[in-house]
Design a protein around this motif. Structure first.
Motif, PDB file in Angstrom:
ATOM      1  N   UNK A  33       0.940  -1.166   0.134  1.00  0.00           N
ATOM      2  CA  UNK A  33       0.318  -0.125  -0.153  1.00  0.00           C
ATOM      3  C   UNK A  33       1.028   1.432  -0.292  1.00  0.00           C
ATOM      4  N   UNK A  34       0.246   2.273  -0.992  1.00  0.00           N
ATOM      5  CA  UNK A  34       0.782   3.374  -0.931  1.00  0.00           C
ATOM      6  C   UNK A  34      -0.053   4.917   0.271  1.00  0.00           C
ATOM      7  N   UNK A  35      -0.477   3.820   1.160  1.00  0.00           N
ATOM      8  CA  UNK A  35      -1.622   4.961   1.792  1.00  0.00           C
ATOM      9  C   UNK A  35      -1.001   5.013   3.266  1.00  0.00           C
ATOM     10  N   UNK A  36      -0.266   6.154   3.784  1.00  0.00           N
ATOM     11  CA  UNK A  36      -0.189   6.336   5.459  1.00  0.00           C
ATOM     12  C   UNK A  36      -1.958   6.074   6.336  1.00  0.00           C
ATOM     13  N   UNK A  37      -1.142   4.803   7.229  1.00  0.00           N
ATOM     14  CA  UNK A  37      -2.444   4.896   8.155  1.00  0.00           C
ATOM     15  C   UNK A  37      -2.770   5.886   9.226  1.00  0.00           C
ATOM     16  N   UNK A  38      -3.326   6.390  10.480  1.00  0.00           N
ATOM     17  CA  UNK A  38      -3.042   6.685  11.353  1.00  0.00           C
ATOM     18  C   UNK A  38      -2.075   6.076  12.304  1.00  0.00           C
ATOM     19  N   UNK A  39      -1.268   7.178  12.833  1.00  0.00           N
ATOM     20  CA  UNK A  39      -0.347   6.917  14.363  1.00  0.00           C
ATOM     21  C   UNK A  39       0.554   6.129  13.583  1.00  0.00           C
ATOM     22  N   UNK A  40       1.305   6.065  12.493  1.00  0.00           N
ATOM     23  CA  UNK A  40       2.658   5.857  11.575  1.00  0.00           C
ATOM     24  C   UNK A  40       3.328   6.860  11.271  1.00  0.00           C
TER      25      UNK A  40
END
Length: 498
Positions: free
Chosen positions: A424-431
């Motif tokens: 995946x190229x989408x950043x998640x929360x708290x990363x």
């Protein structure tokens, strides 16, 4: 043994001071390194779904308890609160150690230097001394009864532990099926095992057999490099085509066990051969643009093509003997133009007999059987449900082109058994943003129920990030820059195979 009142008060005060020091230190450490504290909470399967809420409540509670311990009239209430909170922390670490492989949240400072078994015993010690202080404080109560005190302490333990267990169960359910885009990272999910310098970055995964990994090369399109699973032995082969007079533009190879295909979508041709002699015969020559194709067996090929009558993409199956074409127009779902918006990655997994398709620009995937009959649809955990692309039409050429760079959601993927692995190229929360500069994220899904399982990192080689990858057994093979790297997958991943 009875303890005189002055000594009881002395012991109680020492316990209060210890808790004041502990909670003040822990709360301040969390607040000073709040972003890191929140990130680590977000990576815990126990609290990840509630990380934003918990990251504020915990240090606030610690400071509130400190206040109650300082004020004499609230001291007993503060001791009960201290006992309950430390019981919760102990239950949290016990679950982490016994039922999870994810990194627990840090209390910050020197407490972060402990391993988690030491941390558990540290917490239990504070639970015990709080219990002693509560008992000694209760002795001054004329209505004191040991059974009432025991009932209150057991109730505190039950409620505190129950709350943590409830959070764990709820968080696990929310992360798997109702994810608010929070990733869970098991410890050591993928550990580097072997690495080979390929010298060039023009290689791609062509396929696998029972004991080999095959790489194709865009610059020498009919050459195949074979590696054994341990990356110790290597061979190279040259594919021979029975017809080489076609105007090739973009030749690709796909290998399944001993069968392979050579295709060029722009020329609309498919060759079929066997690895016994690496010779391939032209079996299909038409006017269908083929963007990707996978052999299902020696007689059948599944492909993604462009349907000229509607100028939309669809999935099709080509059978050699007897020759037939089967299209399923309902699988690829149009959002915009029907071509770019449905772009994606096509896989066939022989271990599960599934055809799997992952969209490149949106958070969706689906699987079918070998006859292109839909089995299930699913969503990745990110929130990009609509392809964010801009299309321009060139009227005089009857063409459509992208007028701006698209938002790529899923860069590459692979399927093994019932698991779908997506880069995946989408950043998640708290990363942490720094990790996105140094590594690539692989998300893991269970195709049997569409649930999200976990994520892990594949680190860059130099400044080069992951280009593509394959999973075979307990090994992930990755092309990173000029290197072919083998990673051993931990049981936290492989125990999900069905």
């Amino acid at each position: 043994m009875k303890i005189a009142p002055p000594y009881r008060e002395y012991i109680i005060q020492i316990v209060c001071y210890l808790y004041i020091i502990l909670f003040t230190y822990a709360a301040v450490s969390k607040l000073l390194d709040f972003e890191n504290f929140q990130v680590q909470l977000g990576q815990s399967p126990l609290l990840a779904a509630f990380a934003g809420f918990v990251s504020i409540v915990v240090p606030s509670l610690e400071l509130l308890i400190v206040t109650t311990l300082v004020i004499p009239r609230f001291k007993l209430s503060g001791l009960y609160a201290s006992f309950s909170l430390m019981t919760m922390f102990s239950a949290y670490i016990f679950i982490i150690l016994n039922y999870s492989s994810s990194i627990p949240c840090s209390c910050g400072g020197i407490l972060e230097k402990m391993d988690w078994k030491q941390h558990l015993w540290f917490n239990i010690f504070f639970v015990i001394i709080a219990g002693i202080a509560i008992t000694l404080s209760s002795l001054d109560d004329k209505k004191f009864k040991i059974k009432n005190l025991t009932a209150r302490i057991l109730l505190c333990i039950a409620l505190s532990s129950g709350l943590v267990i409830g959070l764990y169960a709820s968080s696990k359910q929310m992360l798997q099926y109702h994810n608010s885009f929070i990733r869970v990272f098991p410890r050591m999910a993928a550990e580097k095992d072997q690495q080979i310098d390929l010298k060039y970055n023009s290689f791609y995964f062509a396929g696998t057999s029972d004991a080999e990994i095959y790489l194709g090369n865009y610059t020498t399109p009919l050459k195949v490099i074979e590696f054994d699973r341990d990356l110790k032995k290597t061979k190279s082969y040259q594919i021979t085509l029975d017809r080489q007079d076609l105007p090739f533009q973009s030749v690709q190879i796909s290998i399944l066990s001993k069968d392979f295909i050579v295709y060029d979508g722009s020329v609309s041709c498919i060759y079929i051969g066997t690895t016994d002699n690496w010779k391939a015969q032209l079996k299909f020559r038409g006017d269908t643009f083929i963007s990707s194709a996978e052999p299902l067996d020696s007689n059948t090929i599944v492909f993604r093509g462009l349907k000229t009558s509607t100028l939309t993409s669809n999935l099709g199956k080509y059978t050699i003997r007897p020759e037939s074409f089967v299209h399923n127009d309902s699988l690829l779902q149009k959002q915009n133009d029907g071509i770019f918006d449905s772009d994606g990655m096509l896989h066939f997994d022989v271990t599960s007999n599934r055809i799997v398709y992952i969209y490149r620009y949106r958070n969706q995937f689906f699987s079918t059987d070998k006859n292109l009959q839909l089995i299930s649809r699913g969503n990745t955990i990110d929130t990009i449900s609509k392809a964010q692309i801009k299309i321009a039409k060139i009227v005089n050429r009857n063409q459509q082109k992208m007028s701006a760079p698209p938002l790529v959601v899923n860069k590459s993927s692979t399927v093994y058994h019932n698991l779908l692995f997506i880069n995946s190229l989408i950043m998640g929360r708290f990363e942490p943003e720094d990790m996105w500069k140094d590594a690539s994220i692989i998300d893991v899904y269970d195709l049997t129920n569409g649930s999200y399982k976990c994520s892990f990192y594949i680190y860059s080689e130099g400044n080069e990030k992951l280009r593509s990858f394959r999973v075979e057994g307990n090994t992930l093979y990755a092309l990173v820059g000029n290197a072919l790297v083998a990673y051993k997958l931990s049981p936290e991943i492989t125990h999900n195979y069905k």
